[in-house]
Design a protein around this motif. Structure first.
Motif, PDB file in Angstrom:
ATOM      1  N   VAL A  98       0.870  -1.145  -0.050  1.00  0.00           N
ATOM      2  CA  VAL A  98       0.088   0.212  -0.010  1.00  0.00           C
ATOM      3  C   VAL A  98       0.854   1.247   0.038  1.00  0.00           C
ATOM      4  N   ALA A  99       1.973   1.137   0.822  1.00  0.00           N
ATOM      5  CA  ALA A  99       2.751   2.290   1.020  1.00  0.00           C
ATOM      6  C   ALA A  99       3.505   2.647  -0.330  1.00  0.00           C
ATOM      7  N   GLN A 100       3.913   1.498  -0.819  1.00  0.00           N
ATOM      8  CA  GLN A 100       4.546   1.657  -2.103  1.00  0.00           C
ATOM      9  C   GLN A 100       3.793   1.935  -3.449  1.00  0.00           C
ATOM     10  N   LEU A 101       2.676   1.722  -3.246  1.00  0.00           N
ATOM     11  CA  LEU A 101       1.804   2.283  -4.394  1.00  0.00           C
ATOM     12  C   LEU A 101       1.416   3.752  -4.209  1.00  0.00           C
ATOM     13  N   LEU A 102       1.115   4.131  -2.972  1.00  0.00           N
ATOM     14  CA  LEU A 102       1.043   5.548  -2.479  1.00  0.00           C
ATOM     15  C   LEU A 102       2.157   6.248  -2.584  1.00  0.00           C
ATOM     16  N   ARG A 103       3.398   5.733  -2.675  1.00  0.00           N
ATOM     17  CA  ARG A 103       4.676   6.559  -2.650  1.00  0.00           C
ATOM     18  C   ARG A 103       4.782   7.187  -1.363  1.00  0.00           C
ATOM     19  N   VAL A 104       4.744   6.540  -0.301  1.00  0.00           N
ATOM     20  CA  VAL A 104       4.737   7.256   0.791  1.00  0.00           C
ATOM     21  C   VAL A 104       5.668   6.344   1.935  1.00  0.00           C
ATOM     22  N   PRO A 105       6.167   6.733   3.110  1.00  0.00           N
ATOM     23  CA  PRO A 105       7.091   6.043   3.807  1.00  0.00           C
ATOM     24  C   PRO A 105       5.950   4.880   4.307  1.00  0.00           C
ATOM     25  N   LEU A 106       6.344   3.809   4.889  1.00  0.00           N
ATOM     26  CA  LEU A 106       5.743   2.920   5.747  1.00  0.00           C
ATOM     27  C   LEU A 106       6.275   3.013   7.272  1.00  0.00           C
ATOM     28  N   VAL A 107       5.398   3.237   8.229  1.00  0.00           N
ATOM     29  CA  VAL A 107       5.900   3.176   9.459  1.00  0.00           C
ATOM     30  C   VAL A 107       5.206   1.860  10.176  1.00  0.00           C
ATOM     31  N   PHE A 108       5.897   1.237  11.052  1.00  0.00           N
ATOM     32  CA  PHE A 108       5.144   0.170  11.849  1.00  0.00           C
ATOM     33  C   PHE A 108       5.527   0.366  13.349  1.00  0.00           C
ATOM     34  N   ALA A 109       4.498   0.343  13.787  1.00  0.00           N
ATOM     35  CA  ALA A 109       4.675   0.355  15.549  1.00  0.00           C
ATOM     36  C   ALA A 109       5.239  -0.752  16.074  1.00  0.00           C
ATOM     37  N   LYS A 110       6.138  -0.885  16.955  1.00  0.00           N
ATOM     38  CA  LYS A 110       6.650  -1.890  17.691  1.00  0.00           C
ATOM     39  C   LYS A 110       6.121  -2.323  18.863  1.00  0.00           C
ATOM     40  N   LYS A 111       6.064  -3.732  19.133  1.00  0.00           N
ATOM     41  CA  LYS A 111       5.629  -4.109  20.431  1.00  0.00           C
ATOM     42  C   LYS A 111       6.890  -4.157  21.302  1.00  0.00           C
ATOM     43  N   ALA A 112       6.534  -3.378  22.530  1.00  0.00           N
ATOM     44  CA  ALA A 112       7.539  -3.508  23.497  1.00  0.00           C
ATOM     45  C   ALA A 112       7.085  -4.261  24.826  1.00  0.00           C
ATOM     46  N   GLN A 113       8.086  -4.942  25.237  1.00  0.00           N
ATOM     47  CA  GLN A 113       7.533  -5.769  26.699  1.00  0.00           C
ATOM     48  C   GLN A 113       8.049  -4.663  27.831  1.00  0.00           C
ATOM     49  N   SER A 114       9.031  -4.149  27.673  1.00  0.00           N
ATOM     50  CA  SER A 114       9.798  -3.192  28.754  1.00  0.00           C
ATOM     51  C   SER A 114       8.726  -1.896  28.985  1.00  0.00           C
ATOM     52  N   ILE A 115       8.726  -1.626  30.326  1.00  0.00           N
ATOM     53  CA  ILE A 115       8.286  -0.425  30.763  1.00  0.00           C
ATOM     54  C   ILE A 115       9.172   0.615  30.706  1.00  0.00           C
ATOM     55  N   ASN A 116      10.469   0.356  30.659  1.00  0.00           N
ATOM     56  CA  ASN A 116      11.491   1.435  30.503  1.00  0.00           C
ATOM     57  C   ASN A 116      11.546   2.026  29.189  1.00  0.00           C
ATOM     58  N   LEU A 117      10.753   3.005  29.061  1.00  0.00           N
ATOM     59  CA  LEU A 117      10.581   3.714  27.748  1.00  0.00           C
ATOM     60  C   LEU A 117      11.321   5.004  27.732  1.00  0.00           C
ATOM     61  N   GLY A 118      12.130   5.166  26.649  1.00  0.00           N
ATOM     62  CA  GLY A 118      12.763   6.671  26.593  1.00  0.00           C
ATOM     63  C   GLY A 118      11.758   7.695  26.211  1.00  0.00           C
ATOM     64  N   ASP A 119      12.211   8.872  26.263  1.00  0.00           N
ATOM     65  CA  ASP A 119      11.713  10.095  25.772  1.00  0.00           C
ATOM     66  C   ASP A 119      11.400  10.440  24.269  1.00  0.00           C
ATOM     67  N   ASP A 120      11.996   9.650  23.753  1.00  0.00           N
ATOM     68  CA  ASP A 120      11.961   9.949  22.094  1.00  0.00           C
ATOM     69  C   ASP A 120      11.040   8.901  21.665  1.00  0.00           C
ATOM     70  N   LEU A 121      10.206   8.429  22.545  1.00  0.00           N
ATOM     71  CA  LEU A 121       9.257   7.488  22.038  1.00  0.00           C
ATOM     72  C   LEU A 121       7.623   7.798  22.548  1.00  0.00           C
ATOM     73  N   TYR A 122       6.689   7.608  21.454  1.00  0.00           N
ATOM     74  CA  TYR A 122       5.216   7.588  22.053  1.00  0.00           C
ATOM     75  C   TYR A 122       4.896   6.125  22.490  1.00  0.00           C
ATOM     76  N   ALA A 123       4.421   5.973  23.510  1.00  0.00           N
ATOM     77  CA  ALA A 123       4.049   4.661  23.825  1.00  0.00           C
ATOM     78  C   ALA A 123       2.412   4.505  24.195  1.00  0.00           C
ATOM     79  N   THR A 124       1.776   3.474  23.898  1.00  0.00           N
ATOM     80  CA  THR A 124       0.479   3.287  24.527  1.00  0.00           C
ATOM     81  C   THR A 124       0.258   1.550  24.641  1.00  0.00           C
ATOM     82  N   PRO A 125      -0.371   1.392  25.898  1.00  0.00           N
ATOM     83  CA  PRO A 125      -0.813  -0.137  26.130  1.00  0.00           C
ATOM     84  C   PRO A 125      -1.761  -0.844  25.060  1.00  0.00           C
TER      85      PRO A 125
END
Ligand code: 5GP
Length: 196
Positions: free
Chosen positions: A71-98
């Motif tokens: 889909v991203a390739q056809l629309l010629r835009v970047p694909l961003v995928f959210a990552k699944k994290a186990q750790s609660i120790n998240l840095g300031d440079d991230l958005y996180a949601t449960p």
């Protein structure tokens, strides 16, 4: 919408119904991947959302990536995928949601780096399955934290007997699901689709 018929036929041919209303279609969508079929589905999503001036396609690892990439390739835009994290120790440079996982029955954080999602992004969310909407709500939470705009949501397979899709439409999201499963029967393997 010929691709919808094609997808439905493939689900009927290869899909297996598991206890707990789980539909397995991992021979073509989210384990082994039929890239030709996903390419056709991606073209359909592009037609559905081509007037939305999308700047990024957004999904969640791992299985969303296979369908979101063409889909991203056809629309010629970047694909961003959210990552699944186990750790609660998240840095300031991230958005996180449960997020609560339907298939794995646990809660995890989904994260995205602040520098890949911005306030001027117009986002198309793409995912393989929509059931209770937990994964989608996690992605929506991340887009909201980034102050970006959700222009649309494209889903390969919605389980229409679970509440996620109806709730998102009620909230006004431009949600399009290619196949909507209305009923699964684990005793006889029956799969029934919503007529669209
Ligand atoms: P939700 O968060 O909407 O309840 O579920 C969405 C996520 O759970 C999907 O990304 C998918 O990974 C998984 N999921 C939910 N229902 C099913 C199902 O019937 N089959 C498969 N294979 N995955 C499902």
């Amino acid at each position: 919408m010929a691709v919808v018929r094609k997808l439905e036929e493939r689900i009927l041919k290869d899909g297996r119904v598991y206890p707990g209303n789980v539909l397995k279609i991992d021979t073509f969508l989210n384990h082994q991947v039929d890239t030709q079929l996903l390419g056709d589905m991606a073209e359909e999503f592009c037609e559905l959302f081509c007037n939305c001036d999308i700047t990024k396609v957004f999904t969640i690892e791992a299985s969303g990536i296979a369908i979101a990439t063409p889909v991203a390739q056809l629309l010629r835009v970047p694909l961003v995928f959210a990552k699944k994290a186990q750790s609660i120790n998240l840095g300031d440079d991230l958005y996180a949601t449960p997020v609560k996982s339907y298939t794995h029955k646990r809660t995890y954080d989904v994260i995205v780096a602040k520098y890949v999602l911005n306030a001027d992004d117009r986002v198309l969310i793409i995912d393989d399955f929509l059931a209770n909407g937990c994964a989608l709500n996690g992605l929506l939470g991340l887009v909201e934290k980034a102050d970006a705009t959700v222009e649309g949501i494209g889903i390969a397979v919605e389980k229409g007997f679970q509440p996620g899709g109806a709730e998102l439409r009620k909230r006004g999201y431009n949600l399009k699901s290619l196949a909507i499963v209305e009923e699964l029967n684990e005793d006889n393997g029956m799969i029934r689709f919503r007529k669209q």
